[in-house]
Design a protein around this motif. Structure first.
Motif, PDB file in Angstrom:
ATOM      1  N   TYR A  21       8.566  -3.198   4.331  1.00  0.00           N
ATOM      2  CA  TYR A  21       7.123  -3.418   4.388  1.00  0.00           C
ATOM      3  C   TYR A  21       6.721  -4.802   3.900  1.00  0.00           C
ATOM      4  N   ASP A  22       7.244  -5.212   2.760  1.00  0.00           N
ATOM      5  CA  ASP A  22       6.744  -6.416   2.104  1.00  0.00           C
ATOM      6  C   ASP A  22       6.923  -7.658   2.979  1.00  0.00           C
ATOM      7  N   TYR A  23       8.130  -7.878   3.478  1.00  0.00           N
ATOM      8  CA  TYR A  23       8.325  -9.111   4.228  1.00  0.00           C
ATOM      9  C   TYR A  23       7.743  -9.040   5.634  1.00  0.00           C
ATOM     10  N   VAL A  24       7.453  -7.847   6.123  1.00  0.00           N
ATOM     11  CA  VAL A  24       6.848  -7.724   7.454  1.00  0.00           C
ATOM     12  C   VAL A  24       5.325  -7.868   7.402  1.00  0.00           C
ATOM     13  N   TRP A  25       4.673  -7.209   6.430  1.00  0.00           N
ATOM     14  CA  TRP A  25       3.215  -7.122   6.415  1.00  0.00           C
ATOM     15  C   TRP A  25       2.519  -7.974   5.360  1.00  0.00           C
ATOM     16  N   VAL A  51      -4.343   0.752  -7.619  1.00  0.00           N
ATOM     17  CA  VAL A  51      -3.972   2.026  -6.995  1.00  0.00           C
ATOM     18  C   VAL A  51      -3.328   1.761  -5.632  1.00  0.00           C
ATOM     19  N   ALA A  52      -2.313   2.566  -5.297  1.00  0.00           N
ATOM     20  CA  ALA A  52      -1.524   2.333  -4.078  1.00  0.00           C
ATOM     21  C   ALA A  52      -0.973   0.912  -4.124  1.00  0.00           C
ATOM     22  N   CYS A  53      -0.333   0.597  -5.227  1.00  0.00           N
ATOM     23  CA  CYS A  53       0.033  -0.791  -5.547  1.00  0.00           C
ATOM     24  C   CYS A  53       1.137  -1.342  -4.660  1.00  0.00           C
ATOM     25  N   GLY A  54       1.903  -0.455  -3.999  1.00  0.00           N
ATOM     26  CA  GLY A  54       2.983  -0.957  -3.154  1.00  0.00           C
ATOM     27  C   GLY A  54       3.921  -1.865  -3.932  1.00  0.00           C
ATOM     28  N   PRO A  55       4.260  -3.040  -3.356  1.00  0.00           N
ATOM     29  CA  PRO A  55       5.213  -3.928  -4.024  1.00  0.00           C
ATOM     30  C   PRO A  55       4.629  -4.733  -5.180  1.00  0.00           C
ATOM     31  N   GLY A  56       3.345  -4.545  -5.507  1.00  0.00           N
ATOM     32  CA  GLY A  56       2.825  -5.086  -6.760  1.00  0.00           C
ATOM     33  C   GLY A  56       2.045  -6.384  -6.693  1.00  0.00           C
ATOM     34  N   HIS A  57       1.676  -6.850  -5.510  1.00  0.00           N
ATOM     35  CA  HIS A  57       1.047  -8.169  -5.417  1.00  0.00           C
ATOM     36  C   HIS A  57      -0.367  -8.216  -5.999  1.00  0.00           C
ATOM     37  N   ILE A  79       7.577   1.703  -6.076  1.00  0.00           N
ATOM     38  CA  ILE A  79       7.500   1.417  -7.509  1.00  0.00           C
ATOM     39  C   ILE A  79       8.763   0.690  -7.973  1.00  0.00           C
ATOM     40  N   ALA A  80       9.909   1.083  -7.463  1.00  0.00           N
ATOM     41  CA  ALA A  80      11.156   0.408  -7.831  1.00  0.00           C
ATOM     42  C   ALA A  80      11.127  -1.055  -7.397  1.00  0.00           C
ATOM     43  N   ILE A  81      10.602  -1.326  -6.210  1.00  0.00           N
ATOM     44  CA  ILE A  81      10.498  -2.707  -5.725  1.00  0.00           C
ATOM     45  C   ILE A  81       9.532  -3.501  -6.595  1.00  0.00           C
ATOM     46  N   ALA A  82       8.380  -2.909  -6.921  1.00  0.00           N
ATOM     47  CA  ALA A  82       7.399  -3.593  -7.761  1.00  0.00           C
ATOM     48  C   ALA A  82       7.981  -3.927  -9.134  1.00  0.00           C
ATOM     49  N   LYS A  83       8.709  -2.977  -9.712  1.00  0.00           N
ATOM     50  CA  LYS A  83       9.297  -3.207 -11.039  1.00  0.00           C
ATOM     51  C   LYS A  83      10.365  -4.293 -10.993  1.00  0.00           C
ATOM     52  N   THR A  84      11.097  -4.371  -9.894  1.00  0.00           N
ATOM     53  CA  THR A  84      12.119  -5.411  -9.760  1.00  0.00           C
ATOM     54  C   THR A  84      11.488  -6.772  -9.539  1.00  0.00           C
ATOM     55  N   THR A  85      10.441  -6.814  -8.701  1.00  0.00           N
ATOM     56  CA  THR A  85       9.800  -8.092  -8.352  1.00  0.00           C
ATOM     57  C   THR A  85       8.985  -8.636  -9.512  1.00  0.00           C
ATOM     58  N   PHE A  86       8.243  -7.757 -10.175  1.00  0.00           N
ATOM     59  CA  PHE A  86       7.376  -8.159 -11.291  1.00  0.00           C
ATOM     60  C   PHE A  86       7.797  -7.350 -12.520  1.00  0.00           C
ATOM     61  N   ILE A 111      -8.007  -1.054  -4.827  1.00  0.00           N
ATOM     62  CA  ILE A 111      -7.113  -0.459  -3.827  1.00  0.00           C
ATOM     63  C   ILE A 111      -7.090  -1.381  -2.607  1.00  0.00           C
ATOM     64  N   ASN A 112      -5.959  -2.006  -2.367  1.00  0.00           N
ATOM     65  CA  ASN A 112      -5.839  -2.912  -1.218  1.00  0.00           C
ATOM     66  C   ASN A 112      -5.191  -2.160  -0.050  1.00  0.00           C
ATOM     67  N   PHE A 113      -6.011  -1.716   0.900  1.00  0.00           N
ATOM     68  CA  PHE A 113      -5.571  -1.026   2.116  1.00  0.00           C
ATOM     69  C   PHE A 113      -4.848   0.291   1.833  1.00  0.00           C
ATOM     70  N   GLY A 114      -5.241   0.958   0.767  1.00  0.00           N
ATOM     71  CA  GLY A 114      -4.585   2.220   0.439  1.00  0.00           C
ATOM     72  C   GLY A 114      -5.355   3.461   0.834  1.00  0.00           C
ATOM     73  N   LEU A 115      -6.682   3.374   0.941  1.00  0.00           N
ATOM     74  CA  LEU A 115      -7.489   4.573   1.166  1.00  0.00           C
ATOM     75  C   LEU A 115      -7.164   5.251   2.494  1.00  0.00           C
ATOM     76  N   LEU A 116      -6.821   4.455   3.496  1.00  0.00           N
ATOM     77  CA  LEU A 116      -6.480   4.992   4.814  1.00  0.00           C
ATOM     78  C   LEU A 116      -5.302   5.967   4.747  1.00  0.00           C
ATOM     79  N   HIS A 117      -4.478   5.820   3.728  1.00  0.00           N
ATOM     80  CA  HIS A 117      -3.243   6.600   3.640  1.00  0.00           C
ATOM     81  C   HIS A 117      -3.374   7.820   2.727  1.00  0.00           C
ATOM     82  N   LEU A 118      -4.604   8.128   2.316  1.00  0.00           N
ATOM     83  CA  LEU A 118      -4.851   9.322   1.507  1.00  0.00           C
ATOM     84  C   LEU A 118      -5.362  10.434   2.406  1.00  0.00           C
ATOM     85  N   SER A 119      -4.946  11.660   2.139  1.00  0.00           N
ATOM     86  CA  SER A 119      -5.440  12.781   2.941  1.00  0.00           C
ATOM     87  C   SER A 119      -6.923  13.020   2.693  1.00  0.00           C
TER      88      SER A 119
END
Length: 272
Positions: A21-25, A51-57, A79-86, A111-119
């Motif tokens: 996801y990170d390097y593509v989007w 919220v919905a932090c993804g890779p942590g940017h 979360i593992a990617i975010a913890k490794t990156t930051f 929330i950066n583009f996260g709401l769309l992915h909540l039920s």
């Protein structure tokens, strides 16, 4: 956290694409972070929930403003990617619709583009309100609809023209969630916010793509909702969608690259 089919679909999808996801989007989604940070008026010393932090940017951008971020995402791999990156920032796994924090804990929730992915996006908004201090601000981004968003229009038109839409995917929120200002204000008021305080802006950025095929491949290989639809198409339909997207994107070619306009709503509202 996985109480419904759409949440399970989303969780499985993000676990699958976390490593790509990170390097593509991110060359697209990260462009909206400064608008979100500025609109939410992030200041030094504030406590900020990402919220919905993804890779942590977003958390990283908050830290650069001197504020104190905490990131949360339901994807263990993200979360593992975010913890490794930051590695010097705080990230935890958890549910945006049932935040594991006490009331009135944070000065800001983003929330950066996260709401769309909540039920249930409205529940996510209500949870953001609950954990905010009085007078705190909630800021989020959602994609603008095809009428305001040239890149989204290309994909939307290709899918409407060529895709089989009834393929058994679990039902989720609209792809262009809160695309209407009045609808957005109503949802936020129901969640407990001061609707009169809402700022609702549209921001457009330039997404630079290396080829006309990039956008289709990104949706197919590094997305979740559209990827799920594409994965259930016949070979003939999938090829027709690909060709339509590539033809649409060619209109934005500039010498050796594609420069594609992409638009999003940047929304900020205050807790009473």
């Amino acid at each position: 956290m996985m109480e419904d089919a759409f949440s399970r679909f989303e969780h499985e999808g993000w676990e699958r694409v976390a490593h790509t996801y990170d390097y593509v989007w991110s060359s697209l989604t990260r462009q909206f972070i400064p608008y979100l940070i500025n609109a939410a008026k992030i200041k030094a010393g504030m406590s900020v929930l990402d919220v919905a932090c993804g890779p942590g940017h977003v958390s990283d951008a908050v830290r650069k403003e001197g504020a104190i971020p905490k990131g949360i995402d339901f994807s263990e791999k993200m979360i593992a990617i975010a913890k490794t990156t930051f590695f010097d920032l705080s990230f935890i796994q958890g549910d945006a619709q049932n935040l594991p924090f006490e009331d009135a804990r944070f000065d800001r929730v983003l929330i950066n583009f996260g709401l769309l992915h909540l039920s249930h996006p409205g529940k996510g908004c209500a949870e953001a309100c609950r954990v905010l201090k009085s007078g705190g601000r909630f800021g989020f981004t959602v994609w603008a609809g095809p009428e305001k968003n040239p890149g989204a229009k290309i994909v939307n038109d290709a899918i409407e023209a060529h895709a089989e839409l009834d393929v058994g995917l679990p039902e989720g929120p609209p792809h262009y969630l809160y695309g209407d200002r009045h609808e957005c204000q109503k949802v936020l008021e129901q969640a407990g916010f001061d609707g009169n305080s809402m700022n609702y802006d549209t921001r457009t950025v330039e997404w630079r793509l290396p080829s006309a095929s990039y956008f289709f491949e990104a949706e197919r290989d590094a997305g979740v909702r559209t990827a799920g639809l594409l994965a259930r198409q016949s070979t003939e339909r999938l090829d027709a969608i690909r060709v339509a997207i590539e033809n649409g994107i060619q209109r934005y070619a500039r010498e050796s690259e594609i420069v594609l306009p992409m638009a999003a709503r940047v929304v900020v509202v205050s807790k009473a």
